[in-house]
Every structure is written in structure tokens, then in C-alpha cells.
Design a protein around this motif. Sequence first.
Motif, short mmCIF file in Angstrom:
data_model
loop_
_atom_site.label_atom_id
_atom_site.label_comp_id
_atom_site.label_asym_id
_atom_site.label_seq_id
_atom_site.Cartn_x
_atom_site.Cartn_y
_atom_site.Cartn_z
N ILE A 132 1.76 4.98 4.08
CA ILE A 132 2.07 5.77 2.89
C ILE A 132 0.83 6.22 2.12
O ILE A 132 0.87 7.24 1.41
N GLU A 133 -0.27 5.50 2.24
CA GLU A 133 -1.48 5.88 1.49
C GLU A 133 -1.96 7.30 1.80
O GLU A 133 -2.24 8.08 0.86
N PRO A 134 -2.06 7.72 3.07
CA PRO A 134 -2.49 9.11 3.33
C PRO A 134 -1.51 10.15 2.78
O PRO A 134 -1.93 11.24 2.38
N VAL A 135 -0.24 9.82 2.74
CA VAL A 135 0.77 10.74 2.22
C VAL A 135 0.55 10.96 0.73
O VAL A 135 0.47 12.10 0.24
N LEU A 136 0.45 9.87 -0.02
CA LEU A 136 0.27 9.98 -1.47
C LEU A 136 -1.09 10.57 -1.81
O LEU A 136 -1.20 11.44 -2.69
N HIS A 137 -2.13 10.11 -1.14
CA HIS A 137 -3.47 10.65 -1.39
C HIS A 137 -3.48 12.15 -1.13
O HIS A 137 -4.02 12.94 -1.93
N GLY A 138 -2.86 12.57 -0.03
CA GLY A 138 -2.85 13.99 0.31
C GLY A 138 -2.11 14.83 -0.70
O GLY A 138 -2.55 15.92 -1.08
N VAL A 139 -0.95 14.35 -1.17
CA VAL A 139 -0.16 15.10 -2.14
C VAL A 139 -0.89 15.21 -3.47
O VAL A 139 -0.93 16.29 -4.09
N PHE A 140 -1.50 14.12 -3.92
CA PHE A 140 -2.21 14.17 -5.20
C PHE A 140 -3.48 15.01 -5.09
O PHE A 140 -3.87 15.66 -6.07
N GLU A 141 -4.10 15.04 -3.92
CA GLU A 141 -5.26 15.90 -3.73
C GLU A 141 -4.83 17.36 -3.67
O GLU A 141 -5.49 18.24 -4.23
N GLU A 142 -3.69 17.63 -3.02
CA GLU A 142 -3.20 18.99 -2.85
C GLU A 142 -2.78 19.61 -4.18
O GLU A 142 -3.03 20.79 -4.44
N PHE A 143 -2.13 18.82 -5.02
CA PHE A 143 -1.55 19.37 -6.25
C PHE A 143 -2.22 18.86 -7.53
O PHE A 143 -1.75 19.14 -8.62
N GLY A 144 -3.33 18.14 -7.38
CA GLY A 144 -3.97 17.54 -8.54
C GLY A 144 -4.87 18.46 -9.33
O GLY A 144 -5.48 18.02 -10.32
N GLY A 145 -4.99 19.70 -8.92
CA GLY A 145 -5.79 20.65 -9.68
C GLY A 145 -7.26 20.28 -9.76
O GLY A 145 -7.91 20.51 -10.79
N GLY A 146 -7.79 19.70 -8.70
CA GLY A 146 -9.21 19.34 -8.67
C GLY A 146 -9.53 17.98 -9.23
O GLY A 146 -10.70 17.56 -9.19
N ARG A 147 -8.53 17.27 -9.75
CA ARG A 147 -8.78 15.92 -10.23
C ARG A 147 -9.07 14.98 -9.06
O ARG A 147 -8.50 15.13 -7.98
N LYS A 148 -9.94 14.02 -9.27
CA LYS A 148 -10.29 13.07 -8.22
C LYS A 148 -9.10 12.16 -7.91
O LYS A 148 -8.26 11.90 -8.77
N VAL A 149 -9.07 11.68 -6.68
CA VAL A 149 -8.02 10.77 -6.24
C VAL A 149 -8.67 9.57 -5.55
O VAL A 149 -9.61 9.75 -4.76
N THR A 150 -8.21 8.38 -5.86
CA THR A 150 -8.74 7.17 -5.22
C THR A 150 -8.69 7.33 -3.70
O THR A 150 -7.63 7.60 -3.14
N PRO A 151 -9.83 7.17 -3.01
CA PRO A 151 -9.78 7.23 -1.55
C PRO A 151 -9.04 6.02 -0.99
O PRO A 151 -9.02 4.95 -1.61
N TYR A 152 -8.36 6.20 0.13
CA TYR A 152 -7.68 5.05 0.72
C TYR A 152 -8.61 4.39 1.74
O TYR A 152 -9.52 5.03 2.26
N PRO A 153 -8.43 3.10 1.98
CA PRO A 153 -7.37 2.23 1.47
C PRO A 153 -7.50 1.97 -0.03
O PRO A 153 -8.60 1.76 -0.54
N PHE A 154 -6.35 2.00 -0.72
CA PHE A 154 -6.33 1.75 -2.16
C PHE A 154 -6.64 0.28 -2.43
O PHE A 154 -6.34 -0.59 -1.61
N PRO A 155 -7.23 -0.02 -3.60
CA PRO A 155 -7.50 -1.43 -3.94
C PRO A 155 -6.24 -2.27 -3.94
O PRO A 155 -5.17 -1.79 -4.33
N ARG A 156 -6.35 -3.51 -3.50
CA ARG A 156 -5.26 -4.48 -3.54
C ARG A 156 -5.59 -5.48 -4.64
O ARG A 156 -6.65 -6.11 -4.62
N ILE A 157 -4.67 -5.64 -5.59
CA ILE A 157 -4.88 -6.57 -6.70
C ILE A 157 -3.71 -7.55 -6.70
O ILE A 157 -2.55 -7.13 -6.71
N THR A 158 -4.00 -8.83 -6.66
CA THR A 158 -2.90 -9.79 -6.66
C THR A 158 -2.19 -9.77 -8.01
O THR A 158 -2.78 -9.42 -9.04
N TYR A 159 -0.95 -10.14 -8.00
CA TYR A 159 -0.17 -10.20 -9.23
C TYR A 159 -0.86 -11.08 -10.28
O TYR A 159 -0.96 -10.70 -11.45
#
Length: 600
Positions: free
Chosen positions: A253-280
Motif C-alpha cells: 500500500i505504501e507505493p499506492v499512497l505515496h504515488g497518489v499524494f505525489e500526483e495530487f499534492g500540488g508539489g508538496r513533499k511526500v514521505t518516501p517509502y518505506p514509511f517510518p514505523r513507530i510502536t504504539y
Amino acid sequence: MHLYRTHTCGQLRKSDAGSTARLSGWVHRKRDHGNLVFVDLRDHYGMTQCVIDIASPVFKTLEGARSESVITVTGKVVERSGDTVNTKLPTGEVELQVDEVSVQSAADTLPMMVAGEQEFPEDMRLRYRFLDLRREKLHANMLLRSNVIASLRRRMIAQNFVEYQTPILTASSPEGARDYLVVSRVHPGKFYALPQAPQQFKQLLMVAGFDRYFQIAPCFRDEDGRADRSPGEFYQLDFEMSFVTQEDVFSAIEPVLHGVFEEFGGGRKVTPYPFPRITYDDAMLKYGSDKPDLRNPLIISDVTEAFAGSGFGIFAKAIAEKGAVVRAIPATGAADKPRSFFDKLNEWARESGAGGLGYIIFDADGAKGPIAKNLDADRIEKIRQISGAKVGDAVFFACDKVGAAAKFAGLVRTRLCNELDLLEKDIFKFCWTVDFPMYELNEDTGKIEFSHNPFSMPQGEMDALMNQDPLTIKAFQYDIVCNGVELSSGAIRNHRPDIMLKAFEIAGYPNEEVEARFGGMLNAFRFGAPPHGGSAPGVDRIVMLLADEPNIREVILFPMNQQAQDLLMQAPAETTPERLKELHIKLDLPKPKKEMPQQP
């Protein structure tokens, strides 16, 4: 020539000058210059300026057309002179000299204007949503939504996911919210439920051997509305995968979300994947939330040890007698703020239900503030080191039991970030929150309950359930978060009936109850179920972030209000006694509340 149009209102260009064109659309704005009338004609695609001379036989027709009337105009396309070119419009180099006008539909006096930036009350906007949707910003939001969904679909198919449709009329679901019930006419006294999510169906698809499922799924929950949650219904990118680990789900799912936010984000930066993992546990400690906003640079730390047995009696007593903890929230660059800055925050804390908001200021002369006066130098230095504070910073403190301290520290972190203008701009910061606790203790009843999704696989599986303290067991549960907004929860599912029955037993559910409530899925698992997992990012929230809208209703075509009412279609509504009789329903309505007598 076509009856209504040869071109759209966003199509004409300088190269069309000299040709004859026919346009149809809505009268957006009209400007009367005496001998000339200018009309901005708008349709779905854009806007074209039209002009007519007073000498024209159809001048009165166009002059009399109210705003938002639908008209058809025919005429010659001409270039605008250099000083009249509108660079803000793609059609701004030309205009249409009108020779013919047909009024297709005359508009009444408008309850709210479409042109302009004027704000209107939400109830009015929802009641006249068809007008609201004509406005440029909202119209653009809906186009964005459509394009985002199309992009999500393309990207999922490219990763070998296959789209399936699951039932809308189904049985009640264990998702946690209230179901919307649909009465059955042919089975008196029985009800269908609208799905809170396709959860059980998508798991059954995995049992049935469909390896990678997805769906842009409608979900229905009878819950209260919020800024980021629409009451009634919402849509999610629902997906499930077989023979996968947690990392496999993330990688899909990371490439899907990254791609959509990059495509429609209007030039805003997007966290490159793999996204950070933070424990609860780390998320609650460092950010005070299980959906951390990583644009905020402030990191919370645990300074309980520095206060235990100290001269600051309020904290020391709470630690010793109530098992409280102390969280430190740094405030970068706050040391030079006036006293009113700290007083205002202290007052805000009291209004938020806390006793106050203590602090230490670190400046060139050392540590200052009411707390610093009651701590020795070694303890102050320990706080400074743990919190990472530097000269010129301040540190604020939250003292309470673990859960309450985390929550309040998170609120303070957000408030300080806003007050100090520290939030990183023009970026989408993603992360996964992982390792959620499987169980939690209900402090009111003293009983162990599921803390998240009861159908998740416990880490350690049966061995953990048999041999660990339930409150120490983690689950293969995860949330994906963007800019502090939870886009979805997900999990590696518990596909083993024996583990599922044991997991529910720990939470106080006897086997008979589990079999009665979830027998369909349990029975399916008894006939060979693959390990599987998935998630379901919310489409509405994705579009809300991309459109930079604070309210989710701004990205939904026909939303309900916060009272779950559709003001446009007047739903929910009463029905006839004949229909109720046909459905075998008798109403037992609450009695209206008596009005208090007015004082004379």
C-alpha cells in the motif's frame, strides 16, 4: 451546428478567433457598461466572456437573464485587446460577440450567490447543495475526489489486486459502532444491517482463494459527526491479501499512497517509502497520540525519575502515592517569550481540565521558573538532558497517570507547536503506528477488554495467550497516519479458530457466544484459511488532506450535517402507516420533552 454547443466554456483560444461558436452554460457574472453588457458564461469545463451591443435585437434577452440562468449563445470569436486580456482564465485572450441568445432555464432569485468568495451558513449550503457545488472551490474538490479514486484504482490493479463488490444488505458487524438497520418485509421482526465495513466478507474472500482483493467500499456507521468523520456513510480503499506478513501489507500500500499524494499534492513533499514505523508505546510517549503528526518537531520525554522524591512536592507526591508519571514537552525558542505567553498557556491548561502547566525556562543565566526553584541543580540538568532543551528553550510538564499524562502532553505539544509556529509546511508526513496492545484494563470494571480489533492475530499466537500477562501481549495491528490524521486501521488477521476462541475467552466471551455471533467466519476458518491481512485507507480523509480542507464535508458531494440529516433530500423522514403495517413495525417514539414555563 449542434443545438447547444460547438465548444465548452473552457475551450476557446486565440487560434479560434474569427470562427463562429455556440456555448451553453450558467450566467456566472454580468456587467452592464451602458451600451455593452458582458456576461461570464460558466460550465463544468471553465468560463468564457461573452459581450453584446445594445443595438443587437437580442440585447434585452441577455441583459434580463438572471445570475445562474442557463443560456445558449452563438456568435463570433474575437481577440481581446492587449489591455483587456484576462490572464487568470485559459480563455482570457478571446471573447464571444453574441448574435443569438436562447434562455434554456431561467433562475429564480438565488438564496446564496455562486460567484464570489462570500461565506454562507452550513445549513444553507447543505440545503442548496446543488448551488454550493457550482462554486469553484467545491467543484474542484469533487473533481479531485474523482481523480484520486481513479488513480487509487489504477495503482491497485497495477499491483495485481482484483476489484470485487461485497454485499450492502448483510448481518450486524462487530466493528464497534452502531449499525444502520434495514427492516425485512418478507421476514417479519428481522433486520439486515448496512455494512460498517466489508471486514468479514473480505476475509471470506481470502478463505475462498482470491489472493488480492480491493474495493472502493461504501461503509455505514450510525455515529456522531466530526470535522474528519462524516456521519452515516463514508468510503474506503478496502484491501486484503493472502499469505502475507505485516511488512508485505505495508510494501503493497505504501507505493499506492505515496504515488497518489505525489500526483495530487500540488508539489508538496511526500514521505518516501518505506514509511517510518513507530510502536504504539513510543507514539504515546513521544507524541502523546497514536496518530502522531510528524510535522511537529517537538518530542515528549519521560522525566519521572527526575521528580521522584524531589522538592517539588506536587509531582513527587503524585508519583509516590498515585503511580503518576511526568512528561516533559520542550518549547523551542520560548525562553525569550514574555510572561504573558506562559500565563496564557497556564490558563488554557486549566480550561482544558488540568491543574495548570508548570515549566522551566533555560536561558543564559540558568534555569528559571517556579518549578526550577524547588529542584536541585542535578535534577534540573537531568531534565535538560533528557528533554534535549538548549539555552533559549523552555520545558513544560504534564503529571498524571500514564494514559492521562500522555493525552495531555500530546495536547500541549500541539498547542506549543502552533503558538511557536514550528509546524513544517507543504509536506505530507506518513508513518505507521504498530504493535498495538491486544488488551487493555477497564479501570471502571477491572475487566480485561480488547483494545483494538478483536480479530487481529496476537504476536506470539497461542503461546502468548497461554503464557503471557494479557496486558503485555501485542497484536499485529497497525494504523497508517498522515499529518496527524489516521487514514486507516489494519491488521494481520487471526485465521485460527483455536486462537480466536482463546483470545475472546481472555476478554470474557464464552465459546458459545463467539460461535453464536461469529459462527459464519469461524466455520469458514475450519475449512482451511490462509494467513491474511489488510487495511482500508479512508478515501474521504485522503481527499480532505490533498484538498487542504479542515472539514470532511467539503470533499463529499451530498454530505449530511452533524445531526445525520440530509437537508437537501429531507432525510431521515417519516413514512406512511400503510408502509409500517406492511413491514410489521409499530413505533414506540420518545415522548416530547415538556417545555419549562416562561418566567413572567
